[in-house]
Each structure stands twice: as C-alpha cells, then as structure tokens.
Design an enzyme around this catalytic site. Structure first.
Site, PDB file in Angstrom:
ATOM      1  N   GLY A   1      -0.056 -22.276  41.333  1.00 38.45           N
ATOM      2  CA  GLY A   1      -0.481 -22.617  42.695  1.00 38.45           C
ATOM      3  C   GLY A   1      -0.518 -21.360  43.540  1.00 38.45           C
TER       4      GLY A   1
ATOM      5  N   ASP B   1       3.510 -21.065  44.197  1.00 34.87           N
ATOM      6  CA  ASP B   1       3.742 -19.721  44.733  1.00 34.87           C
ATOM      7  C   ASP B   1       4.147 -19.897  46.193  1.00 34.87           C
ATOM      8  OD1 ASP B   1       3.536 -17.115  45.608  1.00 34.87           O
ATOM      9  OD2 ASP B   1       1.373 -16.946  45.283  1.00 34.87           O
TER      10      ASP B   1
ATOM     11  N   ASP C   1      -4.334 -12.647  51.886  1.00 31.89           N
ATOM     12  CA  ASP C   1      -3.105 -13.227  51.331  1.00 31.89           C
ATOM     13  C   ASP C   1      -1.924 -12.499  51.975  1.00 31.89           C
ATOM     14  OD1 ASP C   1      -1.206 -14.442  49.682  1.00 31.89           O
ATOM     15  OD2 ASP C   1      -1.556 -13.038  48.029  1.00 31.89           O
TER      16      ASP C   1
HETATM   17  C1  SPV Z   1      -0.902 -14.956  43.628  1.00 32.82           C
HETATM   18  O1  SPV Z   1      -1.755 -15.281  42.794  1.00 32.82           O
HETATM   19  O2  SPV Z   1      -0.888 -15.402  44.783  1.00 32.82           O
HETATM   20  C2  SPV Z   1       0.143 -14.001  43.264  1.00 32.82           C
HETATM   21  C3  SPV Z   1      -0.116 -13.037  42.196  1.00 32.82           C
HETATM   22  O3  SPV Z   1       1.162 -14.004  43.922  1.00 32.82           O
HETATM   23  S1  SPV Z   1      -0.698 -11.584  42.910  1.00 32.82           S
HETATM   24  O4  SPV Z   1      -1.871 -11.901  43.689  1.00 32.82           O
HETATM   25  O5  SPV Z   1      -0.989 -10.658  41.834  1.00 32.82           O
HETATM   26  O6  SPV Z   1       0.347 -11.039  43.771  1.00 32.82           O
HETATM   27 MG    MG Z   2       0.990 -14.949  45.728  1.00 32.00          MG
END
Ligand code: SPV
Ligand code: MG
Length: 290
Positions: free
Chosen positions: A41, A81, A54
């Site tokens: 997730g 997550d 993000d």
């Molecule tokens: C996500 O997929 O949200 C992760 C992995 O936390 S990463 O993007 O590599 O941090």
């Molecule tokens: Mg993440």
C-alpha cells in the site's frame, strides 16, 4: 489461514514473499491476478496518483480509505505504508488499530521526521528522528495491534540519509529490541553492493525486507539465495506501468485523430467490466432481484 497469519508465516518461511505496489483497488486486483504474494500500500504510488509529491501531503484518512478499499478486493495480505506514522508514538497508538481494522496485515513505519521527503528523490531532505523516539513509536505500534499476527515492520532510512552501515545496523538492532517483527532496509545506490553488505552484516534475529527499486538487477533468486530477507517490495511498478501505458495510448489517439488505432491494442470494455466484479453482481441479481 487468515491474511495476517499468511504474512506472519512468511516471516519465518523459506519462500520469498513478493509484494507489488498498488495505488487503487484495481491495480491491487491485477497484482493478485498476476500471482504476487501480497500488496504494498505504497505512499509514493498513492501520492503520484493524486499528482502530488510523496512528502506527507496526503492526509492519513486518504491513505487509510485506500487501504480499506484495496484490502476488500484482494485475497492476499496488504502491507500498509504509514510513512512516519502521522505523528509521534501516541499518534501511532491510535493509528495502527485503524489500519488493522481497514484490513491491512502489516504496517511499515520509517524513522524519518514528519513531514517526510520521499527516499528516492535526488537531493531529498532526509532527516531521521532519534533512535529512542523511534523505538517508542515501534513499541506503541506493537502494543496497539489487536491481532498478534499483525506485523510491525520498522524501516531504517540511515543508508538513504547517507549515514552509513554502522548507523543502519545500530538502528535496525534498536528497533528489533523495541518489538519490530522485521526491518525494512532501504538504499538508493544504483548497485546492490550497499544492501548486500548490510544483509551480510545483519546480526539481528528478525528478517529483512528490501525495496530494490534503485538496484533492479538484484533478482528474487539472488535475494533468496542470500537468506535473511523474507519480503521483497516492488515499490512503484504499478504507477509506472500505468503512466507508460496511458502516455502511449493517449499519444496515439492524438496522432491518429481518433480511437480506431488503439481499439485492438488495449484491454476490452468486457475485460474491465469483469474486473469490476460483474460475476458477483450477476449472482446477486439472480438471487435477489424479483
Ligand atoms: C513507497 O512506495 O511509498 C515507498 C518505497 O515507501 S520508496 O518510494 O522507495 O520510498
Ligand atoms: Mg512510502
């Protein structure tokens, strides 16, 4: 076995558990159909699907609602997550039961400060919280779960922050001591060397989790042969596949001046209706509509 028991068993099993990222229930269903062991997730994918960074911008409830929607359409375990845990250890004590009730079988929480920055971003802002503070957050998560098979995964960002293996190992061991069931060790090096060195040096008793986005040359067979790692997460391949496929089809429609050229190159409407759960609805219609 319940989904939680399936994931819990994978931590001590001898087969690698493979989790594919999903940003919505349809992507999760396709991952289930393809034969992955579980769903990731992903906060990165969900943020990307809103065309947002993000970086702790989406609210917890947006993520939670997506986890509920995803877990209700797949038969495989969902690993949620939860980024930095949306606050401090007290917040975590309230949040974990909500993700558990939403149908997740695990949470992954990372030892960065809130608001976080995404790990794989060039020149990202990678600041970690104190070890003791994160131990409190892990202990709060472990205590808050209702089902003992719900899995708490602590994510070490020391390599991402450029603090080196010694700091990463120290943090991993401290989080194990605090009650984590597994350690996710993340790296953005373009080769697997840094991760392989960590795996070989890992003295803990709990298994490791990898997200090999930056070093895709490391295969499942390589990972399994190394031991210690029980879960591999493919962090963003659903959204990247979707973006690639949409770009291609959209460009062709513009250049063809119509949809005639793509009709036979994309899934049929019938296929999509089936993915919407048409069979189930037809069953209800037959049984109850009078
Ligand atoms: C996500 O997929 O949200 C992760 C992995 O936390 S990463 O993007 O590599 O941090
Ligand atoms: Mg993440």
């Amino acid at each position: 076995m319940t989904k939680n028991q399936t994931l819990r068993a994978a931590l001590s099993g001898d087969r690698l558990f493979t989790a594919m990222a999903a940003h919505n229930p349809l992507a999760a269903k396709l991952a289930d159909e393809a034969g992955f062991s579980g769903i990731w997730g992903s906060g990165f994918e969900l943020s990307a699907s809103y065309a947002l960074p993000d970086a702790s911008i989406l609210s917890m409830s947006t993520h939670l609602e997506m986890m509920r929607a995803i877990s209700s359409v797949v038969s495989i375990p969902l690993i949620a997550d939860i980024d930095t845990g949306f606050g401090n250890a007290v917040s975590v004590g309230y949040i974990v039961p909500q993700f558990e009730a939403a149908g997740a079988s695990a949470i992954v929480m990372e030892d960065k400060t809130f608001p976080k920055d995404t790990s794989l971003r060039a020149q990202g802002r990678q600041e970690l919280v104190r070890i003791e503070e994160f131990q409190g957050k892990i202990a709060a998560a472990a205590e808050a779960r209702k089902d003992k098979d719900f899995v708490v995964i602590a994510r070490v960002e020391a390599l991402i922050a450029g603090l080196g293996q010694e700091e990463a190992l120290k943090r991993g061991l401290a989080y194990e001591e605090a009650g984590a069931d597994a350690i996710l060790i993340h790296s953005k090096q373009k080769t697997p060397d840094e991760i392989l060195a960590f795996i070989d040096a890992w003295p803990g008793h709990i298994p490791l989790v990898l997200v090999p986005t930056a070093y895709p040359q490391l295969t499942e067979a390589d990972i399994a042969a190394r031991g210690k790692v029980r879960i591999v997460i493919y962090g963003n391949h659903a959204i990247r596949a979707a973006v690639g496929a949409m770009r291609k089809v959209f460009a062709q429609i513009r250049s063809d001046g119509g949809i005639q050229g793509v009709e036979n190159t994309i899934p049929s409407v019938k296929d999509i209706i089936a993915l919407q759960g048409d069979e189930h609805m037809r069953g209800l219609e037959r049984k109850f509509l009078r």
